[in-house]
Design a protein around this motif. Structure first.
Motif, PDB file in Angstrom:
ATOM      1  N   ILE A   1       0.986  -1.630   0.425  1.00 24.56           N
ATOM      2  CA  ILE A   1      -0.113  -0.011  -0.487  1.00 24.56           C
ATOM      3  C   ILE A   1       0.922   0.783   0.055  1.00 24.56           C
ATOM      4  N   ASP A   2       0.144   2.151  -0.160  1.00 22.07           N
ATOM      5  CA  ASP A   2       1.102   3.600  -1.576  1.00 22.07           C
ATOM      6  C   ASP A   2       0.416   4.876  -0.988  1.00 22.07           C
ATOM      7  N   GLN A   3       0.677   5.999  -0.437  1.00 18.70           N
ATOM      8  CA  GLN A   3      -0.218   6.961  -0.469  1.00 18.70           C
ATOM      9  C   GLN A   3      -0.106   7.609  -1.999  1.00 18.70           C
TER      10      GLN A   3
ATOM     11  N   CYS B   1      15.433  12.951  -3.675  1.00 15.00           N
ATOM     12  CA  CYS B   1      16.589  11.373  -3.586  1.00 15.00           C
ATOM     13  C   CYS B   1      17.924  11.902  -5.014  1.00 15.00           C
ATOM     14  N   GLY B   2      18.952  10.705  -4.182  1.00 16.78           N
ATOM     15  CA  GLY B   2      20.158  11.698  -5.619  1.00 16.78           C
ATOM     16  C   GLY B   2      20.129  10.814  -6.986  1.00 16.78           C
ATOM     17  N   ASP B   3      19.828   9.648  -6.636  1.00 17.14           N
ATOM     18  CA  ASP B   3      19.155   8.652  -7.826  1.00 17.14           C
ATOM     19  C   ASP B   3      20.424   7.982  -8.300  1.00 17.14           C
ATOM     20  N   GLY B   4      21.207   7.721  -6.779  1.00 12.52           N
ATOM     21  CA  GLY B   4      22.870   7.162  -7.212  1.00 12.52           C
ATOM     22  C   GLY B   4      22.423   5.438  -6.537  1.00 12.52           C
ATOM     23  N   LEU B   5      23.045   4.914  -7.424  1.00 18.86           N
ATOM     24  CA  LEU B   5      22.273   3.361  -7.539  1.00 18.86           C
ATOM     25  C   LEU B   5      23.893   2.689  -6.760  1.00 18.86           C
TER      26      LEU B   5
ATOM     27  N   LEU C   1      13.028   4.196 -11.208  1.00 21.07           N
ATOM     28  CA  LEU C   1      13.639   2.895 -10.068  1.00 21.07           C
ATOM     29  C   LEU C   1      12.223   2.074  -9.915  1.00 21.07           C
ATOM     30  N   ASP C   2      11.090   2.901  -8.877  1.00 21.45           N
ATOM     31  CA  ASP C   2      10.629   2.613  -7.439  1.00 21.45           C
ATOM     32  C   ASP C   2       9.030   2.385  -8.734  1.00 21.45           C
ATOM     33  N   GLU C   3       9.030   2.685  -9.564  1.00 20.04           N
ATOM     34  CA  GLU C   3       7.801   1.755 -10.811  1.00 20.04           C
ATOM     35  C   GLU C   3       8.670   0.767 -10.759  1.00 20.04           C
TER      36      GLU C   3
ATOM     37  N   PRO D   1      14.202  14.507   3.954  1.00 20.21           N
ATOM     38  CA  PRO D   1      14.429  14.589   5.304  1.00 20.21           C
ATOM     39  C   PRO D   1      14.907  13.113   5.539  1.00 20.21           C
ATOM     40  N   LEU D   2      16.317  12.890   5.480  1.00 21.07           N
ATOM     41  CA  LEU D   2      16.956  11.472   6.556  1.00 21.07           C
ATOM     42  C   LEU D   2      17.088  10.890   7.041  1.00 21.07           C
ATOM     43  N   ARG D   3      17.429   9.624   8.016  1.00 24.18           N
ATOM     44  CA  ARG D   3      17.279   8.734   8.566  1.00 24.18           C
ATOM     45  C   ARG D   3      18.617   7.801   8.238  1.00 24.18           C
TER      46      ARG D   3
HETATM   47  C1  LIG Z   1      17.949  14.474  -1.339  1.00 19.36           C
HETATM   48  C2  LIG Z   1      18.608  12.775  -0.714  1.00 19.36           C
HETATM   49  C3  LIG Z   1      19.216  12.140  -2.193  1.00 19.36           C
HETATM   50  C4  LIG Z   1      19.484  11.131  -1.290  1.00 19.36           C
HETATM   51  N1  LIG Z   1      20.405  10.639  -2.441  1.00 19.36           N
HETATM   52  C5  LIG Z   1      20.405   9.459  -2.427  1.00 19.36           C
HETATM   53  C6  LIG Z   1      21.313   9.017  -3.393  1.00 19.36           C
HETATM   54  O1  LIG Z   1      21.991   9.271  -4.352  1.00 19.36           O
HETATM   55  N2  LIG Z   1      21.613   7.270  -3.241  1.00 19.36           N
HETATM   56  C7  LIG Z   1      21.278   6.332  -2.456  1.00 19.36           C
HETATM   57  O2  LIG Z   1      21.463   4.991  -2.692  1.00 19.36           O
HETATM   58  N3  LIG Z   1      20.043   6.976  -1.669  1.00 19.36           N
HETATM   59  C8  LIG Z   1      19.857   8.512  -1.211  1.00 19.36           C
HETATM   60  N4  LIG Z   1      19.087   9.261  -0.662  1.00 19.36           N
HETATM   61  C9  LIG Z   1      18.247   7.811   0.652  1.00 19.36           C
HETATM   62  C10 LIG Z   1      17.272   7.203  -0.113  1.00 19.36           C
HETATM   63  O3  LIG Z   1      16.157   8.282  -0.618  1.00 19.36           O
HETATM   64  C11 LIG Z   1      16.674   6.520   1.024  1.00 19.36           C
HETATM   65  O4  LIG Z   1      17.090   5.598   1.783  1.00 19.36           O
HETATM   66  C12 LIG Z   1      15.186   5.757   0.499  1.00 19.36           C
HETATM   67  O5  LIG Z   1      13.880   5.838  -0.672  1.00 19.36           O
HETATM   68  C13 LIG Z   1      14.961   4.659   1.768  1.00 19.36           C
HETATM   69  O6  LIG Z   1      13.417   3.425   0.783  1.00 19.36           O
HETATM   70  P1  LIG Z   1      12.637   3.384   1.484  1.00 19.36           P
HETATM   71  O7  LIG Z   1      12.049   2.180   1.312  1.00 19.36           O
HETATM   72  O8  LIG Z   1      12.795   3.386   3.119  1.00 19.36           O
HETATM   73  O9  LIG Z   1      11.830   4.752   1.482  1.00 19.36           O
HETATM   74  P2  LIG Z   1      10.952   5.296   0.562  1.00 19.36           P
HETATM   75  O10 LIG Z   1      12.297   5.580  -0.529  1.00 19.36           O
HETATM   76  O11 LIG Z   1      10.868   6.976   1.889  1.00 19.36           O
HETATM   77  O12 LIG Z   1       9.601   5.467   0.777  1.00 19.36           O
HETATM   78  C14 LIG Z   1       8.409   4.750   1.155  1.00 19.36           C
HETATM   79  C15 LIG Z   1       7.157   5.422   0.378  1.00 19.36           C
HETATM   80  O13 LIG Z   1       6.007   5.614   1.810  1.00 19.36           O
HETATM   81  C16 LIG Z   1       4.758   5.810   1.512  1.00 19.36           C
HETATM   82  N5  LIG Z   1       4.254   6.421   2.317  1.00 19.36           N
HETATM   83  C17 LIG Z   1       4.987   7.172   3.862  1.00 19.36           C
HETATM   84  N6  LIG Z   1       4.131   7.617   4.338  1.00 19.36           N
HETATM   85  C18 LIG Z   1       3.254   6.587   3.898  1.00 19.36           C
HETATM   86  C19 LIG Z   1       1.601   6.671   4.762  1.00 19.36           C
HETATM   87  N7  LIG Z   1       1.432   6.890   5.842  1.00 19.36           N
HETATM   88  N8  LIG Z   1       1.049   5.431   3.959  1.00 19.36           N
HETATM   89  C20 LIG Z   1       0.907   4.895   2.507  1.00 19.36           C
HETATM   90  N9  LIG Z   1       2.597   5.457   2.314  1.00 19.36           N
HETATM   91  C21 LIG Z   1       3.159   6.356   3.070  1.00 19.36           C
HETATM   92  C22 LIG Z   1       6.181   7.148   0.665  1.00 19.36           C
HETATM   93  O14 LIG Z   1       4.665   7.611  -0.626  1.00 19.36           O
HETATM   94  C23 LIG Z   1       7.008   6.949  -0.132  1.00 19.36           C
HETATM   95  O15 LIG Z   1       6.826   5.736  -1.395  1.00 19.36           O
HETATM   96  C24 LIG Z   1      18.556  10.350  -0.828  1.00 19.36           C
HETATM   97  C25 LIG Z   1      17.292  11.133   0.273  1.00 19.36           C
HETATM   98  C26 LIG Z   1      17.747  11.917  -0.207  1.00 19.36           C
HETATM   99  C27 LIG Z   1      17.054  12.949   0.915  1.00 19.36           C
END
Ligand SMILES: Cc1cc2nc3c(=O)[nH]c(=O)nc-3n(C[C@H](O)[C@H](O)[C@H](O)COP(=O)(O)OP(=O)(O)OC[C@H]3O[C@@H](n4cnc5c(N)ncnc54)[C@H](O)[C@@H]3O)c2cc1C
Length: 431
Positions: A58-60, A69-73, A124-126, A297-299
């Motif tokens: 499920i996604d919002q 994101c920076g989109d770097g793999l 990528l995510d698609e 933000p980032l964690r």
């Molecule tokens: C500016 C920036 C640059 C970055 N550059 C890089 C990079 O170059 N390379 C790299 O490896 N990492 C990079 N990162 C980090 C990377 O984006 C994250 O580590 C990664 O996206 C984490 O993936 P995830 O699936 O945990 O979370 P996410 O990709 O954040 O996915 C979370 C999903 O949960 C959904 N969601 C959130 N809340 C809810 C809710 N309440 N109900 C339903 N759905 C919800 C969102 O819509 C989203 O689709 C970057 C981050 C930032 C901010």
């Protein structure tokens, strides 16, 4: 094989027809419900569906949402995609890159070799979510997580999701929370230990056909004007570049875990970056900004949230899986999604809820990753110490061994924390 996308549910009756485990118009059921279709959630969904688990993702947002994101793999992302069987479709669209150029405050540069690529997260995510659906997962878009359902013992027994005024209960044996860096969902699930993010970053896309080939590497730039952060330019497909700035340690933590943002403005840092780094200035001058500059933000460092509670596991950046120092997290998000899936598949094959064992196995896997996160946390000191960046680059220009060690950081074969240890600093002059 079922292939169901719910982007705009016309009616709950239609939903009941398409989702066979539906109990009523406003309740659904499945074995595992995953909230968040980013890399963590989609990777877990694909692995679970491949193992025959009834999984609902499920996604919002609708499919193809634009994640900041920076989109770097980097190599760990390549490996995770390989495990998922999705490396080929990703690489067919990605811009392949062979080096990361590290540019120091004094202008020194070293190009570190690595297995790298860049693909906008929209794509990528698609690919990842479609990969989960192709494996048999069901996907519901435009539904927002509102909270967890609990049974009489307090064990998580599902979630409540919302679309407009419509609220739906999803009953599930397991919930995976994959909601990324925003602390809201963690708070709703009762697992948040730190509301403040670990870092913040801002990026934009610039289309600049005249510069294609002139910036062939991913570039990471440290400069006094953008201290304590760094800037980047990553060449992307379709004549585009991803340009941005990021700051780790962006928030001071308060006693109530809320935290306040330090005195920094990402937009100002971005302007300073474009002013002081000539290729960034050229890119902004010769190219066309596509869409807005966006921050997020980032964690980091596997900190800030409990990793599980009975009936629920936290995966990806919600569990703090992004690396401090570099801000990379796509690979580890997928990796932790797959680790949680593996723990669940084991229990599923034995047809048991097996709460303690499932959670213990997953948490043990995360604990094994913890030392690596600690190394990145130590290496993060480099971001706030410009002279150290200059020194590292100056030495790496002269030492093949140091360059190899820096390449090993990308492929996770050498310790990034070593760069800032006393022994590491001494070795800088010996290698
Ligand atoms: C500016 C920036 C640059 C970055 N550059 C890089 C990079 O170059 N390379 C790299 O490896 N990492 C990079 N990162 C980090 C990377 O984006 C994250 O580590 C990664 O996206 C984490 O993936 P995830 O699936 O945990 O979370 P996410 O990709 O954040 O996915 C979370 C999903 O949960 C959904 N969601 C959130 N809340 C809810 C809710 N309440 N109900 C339903 N759905 C919800 C969102 O819509 C989203 O689709 C970057 C981050 C930032 C901010």
């Amino acid at each position: 094989m079922q292939s169901i996308f719910f982007e705009h549910p016309a009616s709950t009756t239609a939903m009941a027809m398409l989702l066979p485990h539906c109990r009523s118009d406003t309740a659904l059921a499945c074995h595992t419900v995953i909230i968040g279709a980013g890399p963590a959630g989609s990777a877990a969904a694909r692995k679970l569906a491949q193992a025959g688990v009834d999984v609902l993702l499920i996604d919002q947002h609708v499919l193809g949402r634009d994640k900041v994101c920076g989109d770097g793999l980097i190599p760990d992302a390549h490996q995770a995609l390989q495990h998922l069987g999705l490396l080929d479709p990703v690489m067919a669209r990605a811009r392949q890159v062979t080096h990361v150029g590290c540019i120091g405050p004094r202008g020194g540069r070293v190009d570190v070799p690595g297995n790298l690529a860049v693909l906008p997260r929209k794509e990528l995510d698609e690919i990842l979510t479609r990969g989960a659906v192709d494996a048999g997962a069901r996907f519901m878009a435009s539904y927002r997580f509102e909270g967890v359902l609990e049974d009489a013992s307090g064990r998580v027994a599902g979630v409540t999701i919302k679309h407009g005024d419509q609220s739906i209960e999803v009953r599930a044996q397991w919930v995976l929370l994959a909601t990324g860096a925003n602390s809201g969902p963690l708070q709703m699930a009762g697992l948040c230990e730190r509301q403040a993010p670990s870092g913040v970053a801002l990026r934009g896309y610039v289309r600049a056909p005249t510069l294609v080939g002139k910036i062939p590497n991913m570039e990471v730039i440290w400069h006094r004007a953008i201290r304590p952060g760094y800037g980047w330019i990553f060449p992307a497909p379709d004549d585009c570049f991803n340009i941005g700035v990021g700051v780790t340690d962006s928030h001071r933590e308060l006693r109530n875990s809320k935290g306040v943002k330090k005195d920094l403005n990402l937009r100002t840092l971005f302007d300073a970056f474009c002013q002081h780094y000539a290729p960034a200035a050229t890119l902004m001058r010769e190219g066309r900004l596509v869409g807005d500059l966006k921050g997020a933000p980032l964690r980091f460092s596997l900190r800030g949230a409990r990793w599980s509670r009975p009936g629920l596991m936290v995966i990806g950046e919600a569990a703090g899986t992004t690396y401090s120092f570099t801000g990379e997290g796509i690979g580890k998000a997928m990796e932790t999604g797959m680790l949680a899936a593996a723990a669940l598949v084991r229990a599923h094959s034995r047809d048991t809820l097996d709460d303690v064992q499932v959670r213990e196995r997953y948490e043990q896997d995360l604990r094994q990753l913890q030392p690596r996160y600690d190394q990145y946390e130590r290496a993060n000191r480099i971001n706030g110490t410009p002279w150290l960046v200059d020194l590292l680059i100056w030495r790496a220009q002269r030492s093949a061994r140091l360059l190899q060690r820096m390449s090993g950081i990308l492929s996770e074969t050498s310790d990034p924390g070593h760069l800032v240890s006393l022994r590491g600093l001494k070795n800088l002059f010996l290698e």
